[in-house]
Design a protein around this motif. Structure first.
Motif, PDB file in Angstrom:
ATOM      1  N   LEU A 122       0.833  -1.201   0.000  1.00 13.88           N
ATOM      2  CA  LEU A 122       0.000   0.000   0.000  1.00 13.88           C
ATOM      3  C   LEU A 122       0.870   1.254   0.000  1.00 13.88           C
ATOM      4  O   LEU A 122       0.634   2.191  -0.782  1.00 13.88           O
ATOM      5  N   LEU A 123       1.885   1.280   0.860  1.00 10.94           N
ATOM      6  CA  LEU A 123       2.742   2.455   0.955  1.00 10.94           C
ATOM      7  C   LEU A 123       3.569   2.651  -0.309  1.00 10.94           C
ATOM      8  O   LEU A 123       3.908   3.784  -0.672  1.00 10.94           O
ATOM      9  N   ASP A 124       3.881   1.548  -1.000  1.00 11.47           N
ATOM     10  CA  ASP A 124       4.645   1.633  -2.246  1.00 11.47           C
ATOM     11  C   ASP A 124       3.762   1.948  -3.446  1.00 11.47           C
ATOM     12  O   ASP A 124       4.271   2.087  -4.563  1.00 11.47           O
ATOM     13  N   GLY A 125       2.457   2.023  -3.237  1.00  9.48           N
ATOM     14  CA  GLY A 125       1.546   2.311  -4.344  1.00  9.48           C
ATOM     15  C   GLY A 125       1.323   1.136  -5.258  1.00  9.48           C
ATOM     16  O   GLY A 125       0.952   1.309  -6.428  1.00  9.48           O
ATOM     17  N   ARG A 126       1.504  -0.086  -4.739  1.00  7.29           N
ATOM     18  CA  ARG A 126       1.388  -1.285  -5.573  1.00  7.29           C
ATOM     19  C   ARG A 126       0.055  -1.992  -5.421  1.00  7.29           C
ATOM     20  O   ARG A 126      -0.100  -3.141  -5.813  1.00  7.29           O
ATOM     21  N   THR A 127      -0.929  -1.320  -4.841  1.00  6.32           N
ATOM     22  CA  THR A 127      -2.248  -1.937  -4.680  1.00  6.32           C
ATOM     23  C   THR A 127      -3.285  -1.144  -5.457  1.00  6.32           C
ATOM     24  O   THR A 127      -3.156   0.065  -5.632  1.00  6.32           O
ATOM     25  N   ASP A 128      -4.297  -1.828  -5.886  1.00  8.21           N
ATOM     26  CA  ASP A 128      -5.437  -1.189  -6.554  1.00  8.21           C
ATOM     27  C   ASP A 128      -6.695  -1.846  -6.044  1.00  8.21           C
ATOM     28  O   ASP A 128      -7.151  -2.861  -6.563  1.00  8.21           O
ATOM     29  N   ALA A 129      -7.238  -1.280  -4.964  1.00  9.51           N
ATOM     30  CA  ALA A 129      -8.405  -1.890  -4.318  1.00  9.51           C
ATOM     31  C   ALA A 129      -9.681  -1.132  -4.624  1.00  9.51           C
ATOM     32  O   ALA A 129     -10.670  -1.287  -3.935  1.00  9.51           O
ATOM     33  N   THR A 130      -9.677  -0.311  -5.652  1.00  7.97           N
ATOM     34  CA  THR A 130     -10.862   0.472  -5.964  1.00  7.97           C
ATOM     35  C   THR A 130     -12.013  -0.449  -6.370  1.00  7.97           C
ATOM     36  O   THR A 130     -11.864  -1.285  -7.250  1.00  7.97           O
ATOM     37  N   THR A 131     -13.133  -0.308  -5.710  1.00 14.56           N
ATOM     38  CA  THR A 131     -14.317  -1.091  -6.024  1.00 14.56           C
ATOM     39  C   THR A 131     -15.522  -0.177  -6.047  1.00 14.56           C
ATOM     40  O   THR A 131     -15.522   0.889  -5.444  1.00 14.56           O
TER      41      THR A 131
END
Length: 419
Positions: free
Chosen positions: A376-385
């Motif tokens: 999350l801190l590295d910007g490697r997640t995409d949890a947009t729903t």
């Protein structure tokens, strides 16, 4: 919901200063700054209704009192064994619960006050403190009813669908009694407003509402594009934050263990800011756990959201119980702080409508949670729903819509309304 395109903009009728509908709001409490999010949301919706209608609030109380809350008239109606404060003695809380559900007379004074007010619509929020009797009165008298469901209290004696340390995936045997009582008490024509799709799904499974007679409206919605998508904390000096009630069901222990695992895995200096009130004995337990886990924890007490977000790099929302919604997720996410969120109850929806950046994890596994935090801190997640901010309906608009639906065909003649 059938007729969901209707809005509440016209509930006062054009040019109808002398023909404003009367709306009675039922609630367990009217201390919105002292109790919780459900009470704040109920008050906000009542104030919005008061723009185009005459609105009176009816709550149980230890003594009779009538007072003004801005444009609202609040009728605090005496009932036997009513709590004087929210966290009253265990004895008084027990007596209140037993009498509320076993003695119809406890609601008789409120029913007389409602009958005298002669409402065109009743908006019932949480009503457990007076049992099913107010809803039964509405059903018997034919008054139009809107149920605003802020939690799962109609399906659970504890309001949380939790027994001990486990969530109830199904309604347990004891709670089926309450569910059956509430199902029979609620008018079949009632329009339901649910604070999340999770709450609506659970109520629909319990037979308390349906897709055709309900809508989802969120207590808080972030502004589209309002949160910073590029926020990057210093990974070597990290301040994590927890905001809310400090209690075992909120997962604060898991937050401490997650912070410790992240420190071990990265070598970063990690501090956990815990903002909120809790029992002294539990706070001491948490302090001992933090010392054992070698994590610096700052128990800051009550902080407003702005002060909290100004002091943290990322937020942990590790609840273990089925949150009906989760205001903290919206409040933090809309201010640009990334959030690691427990995937329970309505929390995923709250994170989605916040407009912020977030990831989900199972906080029961601190190592996995720490890895998710790093991503999350590295910007490697995409949890947009879905639903996205802007597509979601705020609770105030949902209540307006439901009241407009209930008033369809309203003659504007109070002499014809049920006494």
């Amino acid at each position: 919901m059938t007729g969901a395109g209707t809005t509440g903009a016209g509930i006062g009728m054009t040019g109808a200063e002398l023909n404003r509908p009367r709306i009675a709001v039922l609630a367990d409490w009217w201390w919105p700054n002292l109790v919780g999010g459900a009470e704040r949301s109920a008050r906000s919706a009542a104030l919005e209704l008061a723009r185009t209608a005459e609105v009176a609030v009816f709550v149980p109380a230890p003594a009779d009192e009538v007072y003004s809350d801005g444009p609202l008239t609040v009728h605090a109606v005496r009932r036997p064994y009513a709590r004087r404060v929210h966290a009253d003695s265990a004895l008084r809380r027990g007596l209140e619960l037993l009498t509320a559900w076993l003695l119809p007379a406890v609601a008789s004074r409120q029913i007389r006050a409602l009958r005298a007010y002669r409402p065109d619509v009743v908006v019932a929020t949480n009503v457990s403190r007076t049992g099913p009797w107010l809803l039964r009165w509405a059903r018997a008298s034919g008054v139009r009813l809107v149920r605003s469901y802020h939690d799962l209290s109609d399906t659970c004696w504890r309001r949380s669908r939790r027994r001990g340390t486990e969530n109830c995936a199904e309604i347990c045997a004891g709670c089926r009694v309450k569910t059956g009582v509430m199902r029979r008490a609620t008018p079949p024509t009632a329009v339901a407003v649910c604070v999340s799709g999770f709450v609506r799904d659970e109520l629909e499974r319990a037979g308390l509402t349906s897709r055709e007679t309900s809508l989802v409206a969120y207590p808080l919605v972030g502004a589209p594009g309002g949160a910073s998508a590029t926020y990057r904390p210093d990974p070597m000096r990290l301040v994590l934050g927890y905001l809310g009630r400090v209690a075992p069901v909120k997962g604060v222990e898991a937050a401490i263990r997650t912070a410790a695992a992240y420190r071990r895995n990265t070598g970063a200096a990690v501090t956990l800011l815990v903002a909120g009130d809790g029992q002294p004995d539990y706070l001491r337990e948490l302090a001992a756990l933090a010392a054992a886990q070698q994590v610096d924890v700052d128990f800051a007490g009550q902080l407003d959201v702005e002060a909290f977000c100004a002091r943290i790099d990322a937020a942990l929302i590790p609840s273990t119980w089925m949150e009906p919604f989760g205001r903290v997720a919206v409040e933090v996410g809309s201010r640009g702080r990334p959030m690691l969120v427990s995937r329970v109850g309505g929390l995923p929806e709250a994170a989605a409508v916040s407009g912020g950046r977030f990831a989900f994890t199972d906080f029961a596994d601190p190592e996995a949670a720490a890895r998710a935090l790093g991503e999350l801190l590295d910007g490697r997640t995409d949890a947009t729903t879905a639903p996205a901010p802007g597509a979601a309906m705020p609770l105030e608009q949902g209540v307006l819509t439901a009241v407009a639906r209930a008033l369809e065909g309203w003659p504007g003649n109070r002499e014809e309304q049920p006494a």
